[in-house]
Design a protein around this motif. Sequence first.
Motif, PDB file in Angstrom:
ATOM      1  N   HIS A  52       0.846  -1.198   0.000  1.00  0.00           N
ATOM      2  CA  HIS A  52       0.000   0.000   0.000  1.00  0.00           C
ATOM      3  C   HIS A  52       0.879   1.244   0.000  1.00  0.00           C
ATOM      4  CE1 HIS A  52      -3.589  -2.386   0.630  1.00  0.00           C
ATOM      5  NE2 HIS A  52      -2.923  -3.058   1.549  1.00  0.00           N
ATOM      6  N   LYS A  53       0.818   2.002  -1.073  1.00  0.00           N
ATOM      7  CA  LYS A  53       1.698   3.162  -1.237  1.00  0.00           C
ATOM      8  C   LYS A  53       1.425   4.277  -0.236  1.00  0.00           C
ATOM      9  CE  LYS A  53       2.709   2.276  -6.032  1.00  0.00           C
ATOM     10  NZ  LYS A  53       2.607   2.699  -7.419  1.00  0.00           N
ATOM     11  N   GLU A  54       0.224   4.285   0.364  1.00  0.00           N
ATOM     12  CA  GLU A  54      -0.073   5.342   1.335  1.00  0.00           C
ATOM     13  C   GLU A  54       0.731   5.182   2.629  1.00  0.00           C
ATOM     14  OE1 GLU A  54      -3.523   2.358   1.398  1.00  0.00           O
ATOM     15  OE2 GLU A  54      -2.473   3.451  -0.146  1.00  0.00           O
ATOM     16  N   PHE A  55       1.301   4.009   2.867  1.00  0.00           N
ATOM     17  CA  PHE A  55       2.185   3.784   4.026  1.00  0.00           C
ATOM     18  C   PHE A  55       3.625   3.951   3.549  1.00  0.00           C
ATOM     19  CE2 PHE A  55      -1.698   1.452   5.025  1.00  0.00           C
ATOM     20  CZ  PHE A  55      -1.952   1.856   6.315  1.00  0.00           C
ATOM     21  N   LYS A  56       4.046   5.188   3.378  1.00  0.00           N
ATOM     22  CA  LYS A  56       5.333   5.484   2.743  1.00  0.00           C
ATOM     23  C   LYS A  56       6.529   4.917   3.487  1.00  0.00           C
ATOM     24  CE  LYS A  56       3.609   9.372   0.296  1.00  0.00           C
ATOM     25  NZ  LYS A  56       3.344  10.728   0.139  1.00  0.00           N
ATOM     26  N   GLU A  57       6.499   4.927   4.818  1.00  0.00           N
ATOM     27  CA  GLU A  57       7.646   4.408   5.581  1.00  0.00           C
ATOM     28  C   GLU A  57       7.763   2.892   5.457  1.00  0.00           C
ATOM     29  OE1 GLU A  57       5.268   6.288   7.595  1.00  0.00           O
ATOM     30  OE2 GLU A  57       6.266   8.128   6.978  1.00  0.00           O
ATOM     31  N   CYS A  58       6.642   2.237   5.215  1.00  0.00           N
ATOM     32  CA  CYS A  58       6.634   0.772   5.210  1.00  0.00           C
ATOM     33  C   CYS A  58       6.587   0.181   3.798  1.00  0.00           C
ATOM     34  CB  CYS A  58       5.430   0.274   6.011  1.00  0.00           C
ATOM     35  SG  CYS A  58       5.474  -1.486   6.373  1.00  0.00           S
ATOM     36  N   HIS A  59       6.066   0.937   2.846  1.00  0.00           N
ATOM     37  CA  HIS A  59       5.866   0.419   1.488  1.00  0.00           C
ATOM     38  C   HIS A  59       7.167  -0.135   0.898  1.00  0.00           C
ATOM     39  CE1 HIS A  59       5.517   0.719  -2.933  1.00  0.00           C
ATOM     40  NE2 HIS A  59       4.358   0.151  -2.677  1.00  0.00           N
ATOM     41  N   GLY A  60       7.111  -1.383   0.483  1.00  0.00           N
ATOM     42  CA  GLY A  60       8.251  -2.012  -0.178  1.00  0.00           C
ATOM     43  C   GLY A  60       9.281  -2.641   0.739  1.00  0.00           C
ATOM     44  N   ALA A  67       8.268 -17.136  13.219  1.00  0.00           N
ATOM     45  CA  ALA A  67       8.375 -18.590  13.373  1.00  0.00           C
ATOM     46  C   ALA A  67       7.019 -19.257  13.575  1.00  0.00           C
ATOM     47  CB  ALA A  67       9.300 -18.927  14.537  1.00  0.00           C
ATOM     48  N   ALA A  68       6.063 -18.540  14.151  1.00  0.00           N
ATOM     49  CA  ALA A  68       4.737 -19.112  14.409  1.00  0.00           C
ATOM     50  C   ALA A  68       3.969 -19.401  13.114  1.00  0.00           C
ATOM     51  CB  ALA A  68       3.930 -18.171  15.290  1.00  0.00           C
ATOM     52  N   CYS A  69       4.283 -18.670  12.053  1.00  0.00           N
ATOM     53  CA  CYS A  69       3.597 -18.877  10.763  1.00  0.00           C
ATOM     54  C   CYS A  69       4.584 -18.603   9.626  1.00  0.00           C
ATOM     55  CB  CYS A  69       2.373 -17.983  10.658  1.00  0.00           C
ATOM     56  SG  CYS A  69       2.709 -16.227  10.905  1.00  0.00           S
ATOM     57  N   PRO A  70       5.577 -19.464   9.444  1.00  0.00           N
ATOM     58  CA  PRO A  70       6.680 -19.185   8.520  1.00  0.00           C
ATOM     59  C   PRO A  70       6.284 -19.036   7.052  1.00  0.00           C
ATOM     60  CG  PRO A  70       6.744 -21.461   9.237  1.00  0.00           C
ATOM     61  CD  PRO A  70       5.692 -20.782  10.058  1.00  0.00           C
ATOM     62  N   ARG A  71       5.105 -19.500   6.665  1.00  0.00           N
ATOM     63  CA  ARG A  71       4.722 -19.429   5.249  1.00  0.00           C
ATOM     64  C   ARG A  71       3.373 -18.770   5.008  1.00  0.00           C
ATOM     65  NH1 ARG A  71       6.822 -24.473   6.102  1.00  0.00           N
ATOM     66  NH2 ARG A  71       8.892 -24.739   5.234  1.00  0.00           N
ATOM     67  N   THR A  72       2.719 -18.280   6.065  1.00  0.00           N
ATOM     68  CA  THR A  72       1.353 -17.779   5.882  1.00  0.00           C
ATOM     69  C   THR A  72       1.126 -16.379   6.426  1.00  0.00           C
ATOM     70  OG1 THR A  72       0.690 -18.856   7.951  1.00  0.00           O
ATOM     71  CG2 THR A  72       0.364 -20.108   5.913  1.00  0.00           C
ATOM     72  N   CYS A  73       2.169 -15.618   6.665  1.00  0.00           N
ATOM     73  CA  CYS A  73       1.977 -14.290   7.251  1.00  0.00           C
ATOM     74  C   CYS A  73       1.684 -13.238   6.192  1.00  0.00           C
ATOM     75  CB  CYS A  73       3.200 -13.887   8.065  1.00  0.00           C
ATOM     76  SG  CYS A  73       4.620 -13.401   7.077  1.00  0.00           S
ATOM     77  N   LYS A  74       1.322 -12.064   6.648  1.00  0.00           N
ATOM     78  CA  LYS A  74       1.166 -10.886   5.806  1.00  0.00           C
ATOM     79  C   LYS A  74       1.686  -9.686   6.592  1.00  0.00           C
ATOM     80  CE  LYS A  74      -3.570 -10.074   7.239  1.00  0.00           C
ATOM     81  NZ  LYS A  74      -4.941  -9.865   6.825  1.00  0.00           N
ATOM     82  N   VAL A  75       1.845  -8.564   5.956  1.00  0.00           N
ATOM     83  CA  VAL A  75       2.374  -7.377   6.633  1.00  0.00           C
ATOM     84  C   VAL A  75       1.221  -6.492   7.081  1.00  0.00           C
ATOM     85  CG1 VAL A  75       3.721  -5.266   6.344  1.00  0.00           C
ATOM     86  CG2 VAL A  75       4.532  -7.379   5.341  1.00  0.00           C
ATOM     87  N   ASP A  76       1.280  -6.083   8.339  1.00  0.00           N
ATOM     88  CA  ASP A  76       0.391  -5.045   8.852  1.00  0.00           C
ATOM     89  C   ASP A  76       1.103  -3.733   8.514  1.00  0.00           C
ATOM     90  OD1 ASP A  76      -0.790  -3.022  10.388  1.00  0.00           O
ATOM     91  OD2 ASP A  76      -1.332  -4.434  11.986  1.00  0.00           O
ATOM     92  N   CYS A  77       0.630  -3.051   7.489  1.00  0.00           N
ATOM     93  CA  CYS A  77       1.315  -1.851   7.007  1.00  0.00           C
ATOM     94  C   CYS A  77       1.302  -0.715   8.025  1.00  0.00           C
ATOM     95  CB  CYS A  77       0.690  -1.385   5.690  1.00  0.00           C
ATOM     96  SG  CYS A  77       0.898  -2.555   4.334  1.00  0.00           S
ATOM     97  N   GLY A  78       0.274  -0.652   8.845  1.00  0.00           N
ATOM     98  CA  GLY A  78       0.198   0.395   9.869  1.00  0.00           C
ATOM     99  C   GLY A  78       1.279   0.239  10.929  1.00  0.00           C
TER     100      GLY A  78
END
Length: 84
Positions: A52-60, A67-78
Amino acid sequence: LKSRNMALSWKSIGVCVLILLIIVQMAAADDKSKSESGGSDKSGCKKVSCRHKEFKECHGQVHSCPAACPRTCKVDCGQCKPVC
C-alpha cells in the motif's frame, strides 16, 4: 539430396532453439511470479512486504514471516511488521 538433408537439419536446429527459448521464458515467468507473491529465504520463511503506497515508511520493505507462521503471514502496514 544433400541440400534436402541440410535443410532438414537447419529446421531441426531451429525447432530446438525455439523450444529452448520457450522453456527459458517459462522459467523466467515462474521466477517473477514467485518474487511478486512473496518469495522465501533459505530457512523456508516467506518474504512479504507492504504493497500500500499510502504507508510510505513501510511500502516495499521486505519482512520475514515469524516462526509461528513461517509461510502464511502478511504485513500489517500500519505497524510495519509481519503478522500471522
